[in-house]
Design a protein around this motif. Structure first.
Motif, short mmCIF file in Angstrom:
data_model
loop_
_atom_site.label_atom_id
_atom_site.label_comp_id
_atom_site.label_asym_id
_atom_site.label_seq_id
_atom_site.Cartn_x
_atom_site.Cartn_y
_atom_site.Cartn_z
N THR A 106 6.48 -1.52 -7.22
CA THR A 106 7.87 -1.37 -6.78
C THR A 106 8.04 -1.56 -5.27
O THR A 106 9.17 -1.57 -4.79
CB THR A 106 8.39 0.03 -7.15
OG1 THR A 106 7.57 1.03 -6.52
CG2 THR A 106 8.37 0.23 -8.67
N GLY A 107 6.96 -1.73 -4.53
CA GLY A 107 7.08 -1.92 -3.09
C GLY A 107 5.77 -1.63 -2.39
O GLY A 107 4.69 -1.64 -3.01
N VAL A 108 5.86 -1.36 -1.09
CA VAL A 108 4.66 -1.09 -0.30
C VAL A 108 4.92 0.02 0.72
O VAL A 108 6.07 0.29 1.09
CB VAL A 108 4.18 -2.34 0.46
CG1 VAL A 108 3.99 -3.53 -0.46
CG2 VAL A 108 5.12 -2.70 1.62
N ILE A 109 3.83 0.62 1.15
CA ILE A 109 3.83 1.44 2.37
C ILE A 109 3.21 0.57 3.46
O ILE A 109 2.17 -0.07 3.25
CB ILE A 109 3.00 2.72 2.18
CG1 ILE A 109 3.64 3.61 1.11
CG2 ILE A 109 2.89 3.47 3.50
CD1 ILE A 109 5.00 4.16 1.49
N ALA A 110 3.87 0.50 4.59
CA ALA A 110 3.38 -0.34 5.70
C ALA A 110 3.45 0.43 7.01
O ALA A 110 4.15 1.47 7.11
CB ALA A 110 4.21 -1.62 5.79
#
Length: 526
Positions: free
Chosen positions: A181-185
């Motif tokens: 569903t997405g990323v941590i950056a």
């Protein structure tokens, strides 16, 4: 995500991780499909947009009047890899590469007055090392290569893509079903942690792991022995490892693209030298030419007229994983006649356009004491730390074979035999330069990343050198521009698929095979 103190949450539809050949193409394709697109890139610029770009029957090739047999090319690539590949992926590239090259020409180059020049290189050095005229070069005049990275970046921005530099991937986010569903950056300048939600998909386009020594030790340890330079310092494998952490599958055996142009200071051991550079530092263009090459005992050990990477492979069976190249003062004339491929060739636009360029390149390294110059073979051997008697005997034999016009020892083609009999004499110590690793995440023909059950991980895609299944072992450099084209073509396909435009797997290879079978059996005869 409790372990992260997320400062900002960003919503997008398609998130591309990595702003190189695959990532930029993916972003452009997704944006053209009207998706909201964000790119994150850990460095402060996009990566080098490659010049030589392969294609199968591109508009430029049609204009130049030559065609490439797709089935023959695909079979060559698969056979080169001992079929340790997903042949369907190779067909997917062959079926879509022209569209990617044509798009680049029509959309990026032509508005600036540039175009694609199809290179006719297809030198067949032997039946084993066939070659294909696949290369297309961006140019204004057919004579010099043209950089187009800035134009490409501006086009992506014009399409509404959000391009976030100095933003590094930390990990992928999944829901309870395993869907990405997405990323941590992490924003590297501020240190802030951000969460980027991607409702349609995340595309991993971070390249390989050639500059991550720990991953090389784990997945390809011999690379650290065969290579003294890594020419892609931003390729540290974080996209691959992030995908593995959510259940992705990776190629089990290594693959890499290596150049044979790494100058090693005399007396330096490979294990003591691993330089990461993107500036062609201490890169000898002449190193890829089939001049006399000897091991550290001063003895010839291989046919020098083999693909770039093969001489590095051969040297890995010799003392110290290094070798010396020896040549004489007539090399400026020899390079005109030796008929090389791709970026090694005499006349390569923007680089080694003429013999003066080769000579200037060599002389700059003479001044740096990386190329040695001497009036006698004994003096040259001393400067290179090679046994003088062995080197003299090897050179005498080389000159004898040149007079006979046949290589009785290693089978080098007659026209590629060159004497070493005109002083001053030159020599250098060489080892490999790894451009990148090519073993990556397993994908299907829709660029979807596969889990260990060979099922797609929903909303996760990969392209370029972060993706696998396409190469094995050594890079097939007799298909000029294949690596860059693989990245750009699969990036474009991944962008379309992630944006919601289902890729129709192009199986015209199957229909052509069927036509051939029908003709053989008489079913299609009229």
């Amino acid at each position: 995500m409790e372990k992260y103190n997320v400062k900002t949450i960003i919503d997008t539809e398609v998130l591309v991780v990595g702003a190189g050949n695959a990532g930029m193409m993916a972003a452009a394709a997704a944006a053209e499909e009207r998706a909201k697109v964000t790119i994150i890139e850990k460095e402060n610029s996009i990566n080098l947009m490659r010049l030589g770009i392969a294609g199968v029957n591109t508009n430029a090739q049609k204009k130049a009047g030559f065609t490439i047999n797709k089935q023959e090319l695909v079979e060559y690539i698969a056979s080169y890899a001992q079929h340790n590949v997903d042949e369907g992926l190779i067909y997917e590239w062959a079926n879509n590469s022209a569209e990617a090259v044509n798009w680049l020409e029509d959309t990026i180059l032509k508005p600036h007055g540039a175009y694609m020049h199809a290179e006719p290189d297809a030198v067949v050095t032997s039946d084993i090392y066939k070659a294909f005229p696949t290369e297309n070069d961006p140019t204004f005049d057919d004579k010099s290569a043209t950089s187009y990275g800035e134009w490409f970046q501006n086009k992506v921005l014009d399409l509404g893509v959000s391009l976030r530099f100095r933003t590094a991937l930390s990990e992928l986010i999944t829901d309870d079903s395993g869907k990405v569903t997405g990323v941590i950056a992490k924003e590297l300048e501020s240190g802030d942690i951000i969460q980027i939600n991607a409702s349609k998909g995340v595309i991993i386009a971070t390249g390989g792991y050639s500059s991550n020594e720990e991953l090389l030790k784990k997945w390809s340890p011999i690379s650290l022995k065969k290579n003294v330079y890594s020419d892609s310092p931003r390729n540290t494998g974080e996209g691959i490892t992030a995908a593995l952490s959510v259940g992705a599958m990776k190629d089990e055996e290594p693959a890499q693209i290596v150049f044979d142009r790494g100058l090693v200071p005399v007396g330096t051991k490979n294990k003591d030298m691993y330089v990461k550079t993107d500036k062609f530092e201490d890169w000898l263009w002449l190193g890829s030419y089939p001049f006399l090459k000897v091991n550290m005992k001063g003895q010839r050990f291989s046919n020098e007229s083999i693909p770039y990477q093969y001489i590095v492979n051969a040297a890995s069976k010799e003392p110290g994983y290094q070798y010396a190249m020896i040549w004489d003062d007539n090399y400026g004339e020899y390079v005109k006649k030796l008929l090389m491929l791709g970026c090694a060739r005499y006349g390569f636009p923007g680089y080694m356009a003429n013999s003066d360029k080769f000579i200037a390149d060599v002389e700059q390294y003479v001044k740096k004491n990386l190329v040695m110059k001497a009036d006698t073979i004994e003096e040259l051997a001393e400067k290179l730390n090679l046994p003088a008697n062995n080197l003299k005997a090897t050179i005498e034999r080389n000159n004898e074979l040149n007079v006979k016009h046949i290589d009785q020892d290693f089978g080098k083609e007659n026209y590629r035999l060159t004497p070493v009999d005109q002083k001053p004499y030159y020599g250098c110590i060489l080892s490999g330069r790894i451009l990148d690793t090519l073993d990556g995440l397993r994908i299907n023909r829709k660029m979807e990343v596969l889990n260990e059950n060979y099922e797609p991980i929903q909303n996760l895609y990969a392209a370029g050198n972060a993706s696998g299944g396409f190469f094995f072992g050594s890079y097939p450099d007799h298909i000029p521009g294949l690596c860059s084209s693989h990245a750009q073509t699969f990036g474009r396909l991944a962008g379309k698929q992630a944006a919601g435009t289902d890729i129709t797997v192009n199986d015209d290879n199957i229909s052509l095979k069927q036509q051939k079978q029908d003709v053989t059996t008489g079913a299609s005869q009229k």
